[in-house]
Scaffold this motif. Sequence first.
Motif, PDB file in Angstrom:
ATOM      1  N   VAL A 145       0.865  -1.549  -0.122  1.00 30.88           N
ATOM      2  CA  VAL A 145      -0.315  -0.172  -0.176  1.00 30.88           C
ATOM      3  C   VAL A 145       1.155   1.393   0.009  1.00 30.88           C
ATOM      4  N   ARG A 152       0.863   9.245  -3.550  1.00 30.92           N
ATOM      5  CA  ARG A 152      -0.377   9.125  -3.148  1.00 30.92           C
ATOM      6  C   ARG A 152      -1.123  10.266  -2.575  1.00 30.92           C
ATOM      7  N   THR A 195     -10.922   4.324   0.584  1.00 30.29           N
ATOM      8  CA  THR A 195     -10.177   4.547   1.640  1.00 30.29           C
ATOM      9  C   THR A 195      -9.034   4.886   1.429  1.00 30.29           C
ATOM     10  N   ALA A 196      -8.430   4.207   0.448  1.00 26.19           N
ATOM     11  CA  ALA A 196      -6.660   4.220  -0.061  1.00 26.19           C
ATOM     12  C   ALA A 196      -6.429   5.666  -0.827  1.00 26.19           C
ATOM     13  N   ASN A 197      -6.949   5.606  -2.084  1.00 27.37           N
ATOM     14  CA  ASN A 197      -7.149   6.280  -3.318  1.00 27.37           C
ATOM     15  C   ASN A 197      -8.074   7.658  -2.947  1.00 27.37           C
TER      16      ASN A 197
END
Length: 335
Positions: free
Chosen positions: A78, A120, A231-233
């Motif tokens: 991640v 990110r 959630t991650a991006n």
Amino acid sequence: MELFNNHKKLFGTAALFFAGLTILVAILPALHMQNNNAVLPNSEPLSPEAAKGKELYIANGCIGCHTQQVRNVDMDKVWGSRPSIAADYAGDHRQDFWRNTATLLGSERTGPDLTNVGNRQASKEWNLVHLYNPRIVVPQSIMPAYPWLFEIKNEPAKGDIIVNIPAEYLEGDTGKVVATKEAMQLVAYLLSLKQTILPDGSAAPAFLYKKDTKGGGSAGSKELNGVALYTANCQSCHQENGEGLKGAFPPLKGSKVVLNDNAELMVNIIMNGYSGRIQEGFGPMPPVGTMNNLSAEEISAIMNHEKSSWGNNAKPVTPEEIKKLMDVVKTSPQK
């Protein structure tokens, strides 16, 4: 045993032994590493602003909670597109003669790894809000706030960088929050932290100890987990509830773009970024899909989550449809 009775010979022998051991254990391996590792062809040196930001990163103790090393274990995937290699650090040099703080690998992850944070989280606006008070964008964050990197001005000067902070976090101040030179330098350093693409033909190291991907909602299944991908991006800006952050990041809840059955504009924004709402006070959105190398399957999972959450009820999309649209928006980016 004359050696032990003659302090000159004793200390001289110890000094020679120490010098020889230093050469064998420290100097020769370091020279070997230096001669056999070079910076990657596409790597970019730090700009003067980013170099100053690195000094601020060190001075404020950021290394105490953040690493800059993507390990070759699957749980680190991640944080970067590949595990870190020696060449990633070959261009780092000492700060000065007295301080050897070239690489900031760190040893503890109280906060996330920052190796690839420039990709990110490439939004300058988000990083400034996060530095002012991390809880504005990440309510569960335990990171300390850095308000001394900002000033409160009733009448900002021309050229001042105004940071949109919700009123409840201003503690009674009625002026505008303005980023100082130091804040911009620190953000410049954070945005410079990007993994360099390996040269063509170079095999990236593998991530080891991969988890079993059986069952739904995993990377190995036909349907990816849209909640996890969002959630991650996306969540750091648009928030878990899809309502965004007033004056900083637009809401996805009830968004005309999200609810539109024609998905081309939404795909274009994800892949190419968007700056069409700056006049409303919203900062430009970076090209998240391109920077994070999201696949058609991942983008469709994110879009379907957004189209079906927070009261939204829009037509779902398919990976095949998104793949075609991704090819279209490459040639006609939306600004």
